[in-house]
Each structure stands twice: as structure tokens, then as C-alpha cells.
Design a protein around this motif. Structure first.
Motif, PDB file in Angstrom:
ATOM      1  N   GLY A   1       0.737  -1.298   0.054  1.00  0.00           N
ATOM      2  CA  GLY A   1       0.046   0.053   0.129  1.00  0.00           C
ATOM      3  C   GLY A   1       1.051   1.269   0.012  1.00  0.00           C
ATOM      4  N   ARG A   2       2.130   0.979   0.158  1.00  0.00           N
ATOM      5  CA  ARG A   2       2.860   2.273  -0.042  1.00  0.00           C
ATOM      6  C   ARG A   2       3.168   2.525  -1.487  1.00  0.00           C
ATOM      7  N   PRO A   3       2.902   4.041  -1.926  1.00  0.00           N
ATOM      8  CA  PRO A   3       3.031   4.477  -3.120  1.00  0.00           C
ATOM      9  C   PRO A   3       4.482   4.352  -3.570  1.00  0.00           C
TER      10      PRO A   3
ATOM     11  N   TRP B   1       9.142  10.739 -10.158  1.00  0.00           N
ATOM     12  CA  TRP B   1       8.312  11.089  -9.267  1.00  0.00           C
ATOM     13  C   TRP B   1       8.928  10.533  -7.657  1.00  0.00           C
ATOM     14  N   LEU B   2       9.469   9.485  -7.604  1.00  0.00           N
ATOM     15  CA  LEU B   2      10.212   8.850  -6.471  1.00  0.00           C
ATOM     16  C   LEU B   2      11.149   9.643  -6.150  1.00  0.00           C
ATOM     17  N   ALA B   3      12.092  10.138  -6.694  1.00  0.00           N
ATOM     18  CA  ALA B   3      13.086  10.911  -6.488  1.00  0.00           C
ATOM     19  C   ALA B   3      12.850  12.359  -5.697  1.00  0.00           C
ATOM     20  N   HIS B   4      11.680  12.797  -6.181  1.00  0.00           N
ATOM     21  CA  HIS B   4      11.217  13.950  -5.922  1.00  0.00           C
ATOM     22  C   HIS B   4      10.395  13.718  -4.432  1.00  0.00           C
ATOM     23  N   ARG B   5       9.484  12.558  -4.348  1.00  0.00           N
ATOM     24  CA  ARG B   5       8.680  12.396  -3.414  1.00  0.00           C
ATOM     25  C   ARG B   5       9.595  11.988  -2.110  1.00  0.00           C
ATOM     26  N   SER B   6      10.592  11.301  -2.316  1.00  0.00           N
ATOM     27  CA  SER B   6      11.514  10.751  -1.301  1.00  0.00           C
ATOM     28  C   SER B   6      12.558  11.460  -0.842  1.00  0.00           C
ATOM     29  N   GLY B   7      13.073  12.568  -1.623  1.00  0.00           N
ATOM     30  CA  GLY B   7      14.100  13.387  -1.518  1.00  0.00           C
ATOM     31  C   GLY B   7      15.263  12.741  -1.509  1.00  0.00           C
ATOM     32  N   PHE B   8      15.424  11.659  -2.519  1.00  0.00           N
ATOM     33  CA  PHE B   8      16.652  11.026  -2.742  1.00  0.00           C
ATOM     34  C   PHE B   8      17.587  11.943  -3.479  1.00  0.00           C
TER      35      PHE B   8
ATOM     36  N   ILE C   1       5.353   0.704  -4.523  1.00  0.00           N
ATOM     37  CA  ILE C   1       4.753   0.730  -5.893  1.00  0.00           C
ATOM     38  C   ILE C   1       5.441   1.444  -7.018  1.00  0.00           C
ATOM     39  N   ALA C   2       6.010   2.754  -6.831  1.00  0.00           N
ATOM     40  CA  ALA C   2       6.622   3.454  -7.848  1.00  0.00           C
ATOM     41  C   ALA C   2       8.190   2.747  -8.044  1.00  0.00           C
ATOM     42  N   MET C   3       8.691   2.104  -7.176  1.00  0.00           N
ATOM     43  CA  MET C   3       9.901   1.461  -7.296  1.00  0.00           C
ATOM     44  C   MET C   3       9.688   0.220  -8.056  1.00  0.00           C
ATOM     45  N   MET C   4       8.620  -0.540  -7.947  1.00  0.00           N
ATOM     46  CA  MET C   4       8.275  -1.503  -8.608  1.00  0.00           C
ATOM     47  C   MET C   4       7.926  -1.265 -10.057  1.00  0.00           C
ATOM     48  N   GLY C   5       7.385  -0.111 -10.182  1.00  0.00           N
ATOM     49  CA  GLY C   5       7.181   0.440 -11.679  1.00  0.00           C
ATOM     50  C   GLY C   5       8.354   0.608 -12.394  1.00  0.00           C
ATOM     51  N   ILE C   6       9.172   1.249 -11.730  1.00  0.00           N
ATOM     52  CA  ILE C   6      10.660   1.577 -12.426  1.00  0.00           C
ATOM     53  C   ILE C   6      11.245   0.479 -12.869  1.00  0.00           C
TER      54      ILE C   6
ATOM     55  N   TRP D   1      10.588   3.788   3.862  1.00  0.00           N
ATOM     56  CA  TRP D   1       9.095   3.863   3.879  1.00  0.00           C
ATOM     57  C   TRP D   1       8.696   2.560   4.720  1.00  0.00           C
ATOM     58  N   THR D   2       9.132   1.055   4.716  1.00  0.00           N
ATOM     59  CA  THR D   2       8.657   0.221   5.354  1.00  0.00           C
ATOM     60  C   THR D   2       9.667  -0.512   6.016  1.00  0.00           C
TER      61      THR D   2
END
Length: 406
Positions: free
Chosen positions: A203-205, A383-390, A208-213, A327-328
Motif C-alpha cells: 500500500g506504500r506509493p 516522482w520517487l526521487a522527488h517524493r522521497s528526497g533522494f 509501488i513506484a519503485m516496482m514500476g521503475i 518507508w517500510t
């Protein structure tokens, strides 16, 4: 050299199984036309032996990892290797497409579960601070299979019948069973987290985003790679034995890419490394699509393709590890299993798109479909780089020494 001596023999045993698994997974690519002809099915339907294998692996791996979380590791690994052996024997003895597919599905479930659990075992067998290196040694078996096992198996399968490579893989699995029993020690069972806590990772976006990559980025190569043998023979005009030898070029490139990709992810940070490699892969696939009629262009393009396609694997792994830790943190192992699923969902997606094009007599368009998937992978990555601040430099944290938790 001193570092090699510190590698636990059990890790090398895991690498032996990884080699057999690598041959089993990708050998079908090299002998697909022979299988289709012998079993009386279309080439596009035979391609399902790649895609459905990956789909079974993607679905089965998280389920098995959750269901068997409390099993002792060594007996579980032995059961999985034995199941892998049985699946390959069933494949070798099959006389119909349905039977061969059943054997492939059995093999796939054992494959994914072995890698998810074997990676954890390798980490536990490593000296403190050397977990990532131990996992790399284990996964090297998979990469060496691309360099040696798959091209050799293709030559043997096309020359002496497609069943012989499956018998050979079963023999490798028997060797792996012996060395696993001999070298992998009995490890204390670790406390498994609640199933609900682990499932919450889905359920963690960010997960899911990392899986999408991983799905889009890894799947981009399999739109064309699934049919690389008929592409090289029917489109470019190589004889079958030359196409098998060109797979050696691709296989060598995967080994180079795996090593180089790990360094790039460590020095540039996995987000920037993946961004650049996805862009490079897009350019190579475009060049491949345009150069299909020209034999002289194939070897260098296959090499660059292999470097970029498998060079991204360490970045995908590092990205999922850091994302899960962010996140998890109580479901890192389950997230690792999800990442294995993502790799194989990518193979399924790529094979499905490729098979659809082949069924429409558009095999030459398969590299272009890969370009589209590589571009799609850039979206969740941004999106993930921006969302997670990596940041640009984003190195994965070393796996925690699990022996301290035992």
C-alpha cells in the motif's frame, strides 16, 4: 584474493544454483523456434514460455516467501532446489506445449523463492559489513549463465534437440543440491514479522513506484530480446549458429554491465545512474531498430544493449532497498521479494508486447516497443526521487548484519 578466501563456501553453493537457474530461465530464448516447430505451436505462443514463466515467478515468489517465513532456511533451500530439478525434468520429458508450460511454472516458483531466500542466507553468511558483496557473488552465478550457459545451451539445443539443455540443467540442479547440503550451514530461524505488516508494503506509493521503475525499465529489453534469435536469423539474415554465437556477445555484456552498473549506482547514486542508463538504453534500441538489416552493426549494438539492460539491475536493487528502508523498515525482506516479482513482471510485459507484435507480423517493431517502456520508467523514477528526497548521491545502506538479531 584475501577477500575471496573470506567468502563462505555456502555462498558459492548458492551461486551454483543461481547459475543453473539463469540457464533455465533464459535458455528458451535461444531455442524458441526449435520448440515451436517440434511442439507444433506458433512462435508467438511459444514466447509464452518466457512470459508466463516470469508471471508465475512474479506471483509465486511473494506468496511462498510469506507462507514459509518460519521454515528453517537450509531445509527450505534444499526443497526449492529439488523442486527446481523436478520442474526441469518435467520440461525435458514433455511432449506437449501444456506439459512444457507446467514444467516451466514449477521451475519458476522454485526460482523466485530461491533467490528471495538465498539472498537473505548469503547476507547472513557474510562477514560483518560484507553482506552486499556476498549477495553479488551469489548473483554472479546468474550473470555467468548469460555469458556461458545460455549460448552453449542454445548451440546444443539447436544442434541436438531442445530437450537436451533441460536435462543438462536438471543435472546442474542435482550438483547444486549436493553442494547446498554440504556447504550451507544450518542457521537459526529468525522471528518473522506479522503478515499484515509485510503486506502493508503493497500500500506504500513509494514501493509501488519503485516496482514500476523496475517493471518498465527491465521489461524494455524483453520486447525484442524474447525473439532475438528469430530477429537475427529471419530479419538480419544470420545463420542459426551465428545467432547463437552473438548471444555470447550479449551474455558477456551482461557480466560487464552488472559490474559497471554497481559502480555507477554507488558513485552517481542509483536515481541518476538509472536515469542515464534508461536514456542510453532508449538510444541503443532506436539504433537497433534502424540497423536490423545490417549484419555488421549487430555485434556492437548487442554489446551496448546487454551492458545497459543488465547494468540497471544493481540500481533497481539498491533503489528498492533504500525505498523499503525509508518507508517500510519492518518489511525489507518482503520488499526484496516484491522487487524480484517486479523484474519478472517486466519480462512478462515485454514478452507480451513483443508477442503481440510478432503475431501481427511486426517483429521489426519490437525494439520500438522497448523504447516506449524505457521512457515510461522515467516517470515513476522522477516522482520517487522527488517524493522521497533522494539526492543525486544516494547510496544504499548496507544490509543490517542479521546475526546480531538472531
Amino acid at each position: 584474493m584475501s577477500q575471496d578466501r573470506r567468502t563462505h563456501p555456502g555462498v558459492w553453493a548458492l551461486a551454483v544454483t543461481a547459475f543453473a537457474i539463469g540457464v533455465a530461465e533464459f535458455i528458451v530464448v535461444g531455442i524458441l523456434p526449435s520448440i515451436a516447430l517440434d511442439l507444433g505451436v506458433s512462435l508467438s505462443r511459444a514466447g509464452g514460455l518466457v512470459g508466463l514463466y516470469a508471471l508465475a515467478l512474479a506471483i509465486g515468489t511473494p506468496v511462498v516467501v510469506l507462507a514459509l517465513a518460519r521454515w528453517p532456511r537450509k531445509p527450505l533451500l534444499l526443497v526449492l532446489v529439488a523442486l527446481f530439478l523436478a520442474g526441469n525434468l518435467l520440461s525435458a520429458l514433455s511432449t506437449s506445449y501444456a506439459a512444457l508450460l507446467a514444467g516451466r511454472i514449477v521451475t519458476a516458483v522454485a526460482h523466485g523463492s530461491f533467490f528471495a531466500i538465498g539472498a537473505t542466507v548469503a547476507a547472513r553468511l557474510a562477514p560483518r559489513g560484507q553482506a552486499s558483496r556476498a549477495i553479488a557473488v551469489m548473483f554472479a552465478g546468474l550473470t555467468v549463465a548469460m555469458v556461458v550457459g545460455v549460448p552453449l545451451g542454445s548451440l546444443v539445443g539447436n544442434g541436438f534437440g531442445w530437450r537436451l539443455p533441460f536435462f543438462a540443467v536438471a543435472a546442474l540442479a542435482a550438483i547444486a543440491l549436493v553442494v547446498t547440503a554440504r556447504w550451507v550451514p544450518v542457521l537459526p530461524v529468525q522471528a518473522a514479522g506479522p503478515v499484515g505488516t509485510q503486506l502493508a508494503a503493497l500500500g506504500r506509493p513509494a514501493i509501488i513506484a519503485m516496482m514500476g521503475i523496475t517493471i518498465f525499465g527491465f521489461g524494455a529489453s524483453f520486447t525484442a530480446f524474447t525473439f532475438i534469435t528469430p530477429i537475427l536469423t529471419d530479419v538480419t539474415g544470420f545463420p542459426t549458429h551465428a545467432a547463437s554465437l552473438l548471444l555470447v556477445v550479449f551474455g558477456a555484456a551482461t557480466l560487464v554491465g552488472n559490474m559497471a552498473g554497481g559502480r555507477w549506482a554507488a558513485t552517481l547514486g542509483w536515481p541518476l545512474a538509472l536515469r542515464r542508463m534508461l536514456l542510453g538504453l532508449s538510444f541503443v534500441l532506436v539504433a537497433l531498430a534502424l540497423a536490423l538489416p545490417y549484419k555488421a552493426a549487430m555485434a556492437p549494438l548487442l554489446f551496448m544493449w546487454g551492458v545497459l539492460a543488465f547494468g540497471m539491475s544493481p540500481g533497481f536493487q539498491a533503489g528498492m532497498l533504500e525505498t523499503a528502508q525509508r518507508w517500510t523498515p519492518r518489511a525489507v525482506d518482503f520488499a526484496s521479494a516484491l522487487n524480484i516479482s517486479a523484474f519478472n513482471l517486466g519480462i512478462t510485459l515485454g514478452e507480451t508486447l513483443g508477442s503481440t507484435l510478432v503475431a501481427c507480423d511486426q517483429m521489426v517493431m519490437t525494439p520500438w516497443a522497448g523504447v516506449v517502456l524505457a521512457a515510461m520508467a522515467q516517470l515513476p523514477l522522477a516522482w520517487l526521487a522527488h517524493r522521497s528526497g533522494f539526492g543525486t548521491i544516494s547510496r544504499p545502506a548496507e544490509l543490517k548484519d542479521s546475526r546480531s538479531e538472531s
